[in-house]
Design an enzyme around this catalytic site. Structure first.
Site, short mmCIF file in Angstrom:
data_model
loop_
_atom_site.label_atom_id
_atom_site.label_comp_id
_atom_site.label_asym_id
_atom_site.label_seq_id
_atom_site.Cartn_x
_atom_site.Cartn_y
_atom_site.Cartn_z
N HIS A 17 80.23 19.53 -66.75
CA HIS A 17 79.38 18.74 -67.64
C HIS A 17 79.97 18.59 -69.04
O HIS A 17 79.99 17.50 -69.61
CB HIS A 17 77.99 19.39 -67.74
CG HIS A 17 77.08 19.02 -66.62
ND1 HIS A 17 75.98 18.20 -66.77
CD2 HIS A 17 77.11 19.34 -65.30
CE1 HIS A 17 75.37 18.04 -65.61
NE2 HIS A 17 76.03 18.73 -64.70
N ASP A 112 73.79 16.11 -73.33
CA ASP A 112 73.79 16.03 -71.88
C ASP A 112 72.38 15.61 -71.46
O ASP A 112 71.38 16.09 -71.99
CB ASP A 112 74.13 17.40 -71.28
CG ASP A 112 74.38 17.33 -69.79
OD1 ASP A 112 73.42 17.07 -69.04
OD2 ASP A 112 75.53 17.56 -69.35
#
Length: 450
Positions: A17, A112
């Site tokens: 990520h 994110d």
């Protein structure tokens, strides 16, 4: 220098990520040198990411939720749960410190997409929230249509895996068995499933949803998702938009070994990412298939997993293949002698494969990987899924030979080339991704005009 803007970047420090988020921030920082980007991430993840310093990107360590002063010995999924439990308080504390240190209030939050609570943080501050979805648009679409998927399953007696998603634009060939398990909230959902469910509720409130992808890979999905958000910005692939300039790290000798193979498209490259190691029986089956086929192979395999290989395999294949604990994947895939990529089908790996014109053999494990593999095989037609979902010797031999020696495999290679051309066009100055990136810059710079 004196900075005019302060952008807060909140990372999810697991799997793959954080790296693509940092890649996006690097592009933004290069285009906005008068903006300071504070990159809030766990200390472990920051240490792995920041091996060089940047003029206007500052790593800021947040607590990962694990007990202080103790070595964490739990699983990957336990670590995710602890981190999410500690959020958003862990971020709030360090954001205040960064604002005090810089003398600048944060004027925009790039996060994110999993970090849904950033929506509330942005609202309280009166600043834009820009969630970054690190996977493909197809998986985002599957989460956004969760309610409709669940209702469709409940309205029929058909087994879950038999239900086609014909009602979701662009996912007509997908079945419910392909979906990320987090779509289905059971009676005791995981912390990640709860997080994604909350994310879906918050994303429509965002200023823009940003993806490391390109519109042309899934035009039907792109059109549908553009209708659901204020801005839906595909700005990638970053690997093509801002190619790495640093010399590749060949500490394990992968590139020199590839150079010694004298035939283009002749090598099988195998890697399952940083989180997963296949079960012992599957490692053995994959090894037996490689030995049977006799194709040269480069295998990125953790040292502890070598014990699962068949007795004598390493000795018998010493002149045929090379096994390393780590490989510079981007450079490996870009090498002309690599002919196929055996992968877990994570989104970053797919983008790297497309960018290097390498077809895929997919063995998905969790998350969005099953859905990705369906798209690889049946939508984009740039590879195959392992039959039955697991490695067996016979099925793996069949897949390897299909991609390496048949017209069907050659057609998949052509299809990858077409996708690469579309991706390259997207990052050209007048391409869709480049125009979307300019729009993203405008949103970030908006506080200047207030």
């Amino acid at each position: 220098m004196g900075f005019k803007l302060h952008i807060g970047v909140l990372a999810f420090p697991f799997g793959t990520h954080a790296p693509p988020l940092l890649a996006l921030v690097q592009r933004l920082a290069a285009s906005a040198p008068d903006a300071l980007f504070s990159f809030f991430n766990s200390a472990t993840s920051n240490a792995a990411l920041f091996n060089t310093s940047y003029d206007n990107i500052r790593p800021c360590d947040v607590w990962d939720g694990t007990p202080h002063g103790e070595a964490f010995t739990g699983s990957h999924f336990e670590a995710v749960g602890l981190f999410l439990k500690a959020s958003p308080g862990n971020f709030d504390k360090v954001i205040q410190e960064a604002e005090h240190q810089s003398g600048l209030k944060i004027c925009c939050l790039i996060t994110d997409a999993f970090l849904w609570f950033a929506c509330d943080m942005a609202e309280k501050r009166g600043v834009p929230w820009l969630p970054f979805w690190t996977a493909a648009s197809c998986s985002l679409s599957s989460h956004l249509y969760t309610d409709q998927i669940v209702k469709a399953i409940q309205s029929t007696e058909t087994a879950k895996q038999d239900k086609a998603l014909s009602f979701i634009p662009g996912l007509e060939m997908v079945t419910t068995s392909d979906l990320p398990p987090e779509v289905f909230l059971d009676n005791s959902p995981s912390p990640l499933a709860i997080t994604i469910n909350k994310m879906v509720q918050q994303l429509p409130k965002s200023t823009a949803v940003v993806l490391n992808s390109f519109e042309e890979i899934d035009p039907i999905i792109t059109k549908d998702l553009k209708s659901k958000f204020r801005h839906f910005l595909n700005v990638g692939p970053s690997i093509l938009a801002s190619p790495a300039r640093a010399a590749p790290d060949d500490k394990t000798g992968c590139l020199s070994w590839l150079g010694s193979q004298n035939r283009p498209n002749s090598v099988v490259y195998i890697s399952f990412g940083t989180v997963i190691t296949p079960p012992e029986n599957e490692l053995a089956a994959l090894a037996e298939a490689l030995e049977t086929c006799g194709f040269p192979f480069l295998w990125s395999l953790k040292e502890h997993a070598k014990k699962s290989l068949p007795t004598g395999f390493l000795e018998r294949t010493n002149s045929l293949g090379k096994i390393v604990a780590w490989a510079p994947q981007q450079q490996v895939l870009a090498h002309e002698n690599v002919g196929v990529f055996v992968t877990h089908c994570g989104w970053n790996s797919i983008l790297e494969s497309i960018s290097s014109c390498v077809p895929l053999i997919c063995r998905p494990f969790f998350g969005d990987q099953m859905l990705n593999s369906r798209m690889v095989q049946d939508s984009w037609k740039v590879g195959v899924r392992v039959k039955g979902g697991v490695f067996t010797k016979s099925e793996t031999v069949e897949s390897l030979r299909e991609l390496m020696t048949t017209e069907k495999g050659e057609k998949m290679r052509e299809n990858v080339g077409v996708l690469k051309d579309k991706a390259m066009a997207a990052v050209e100055p007048q391409g869709t991704s480049s125009k979307n990136f300019i729009k993203l810059l405008e949103i970030i710079r908006a506080p200047e005009s207030r």
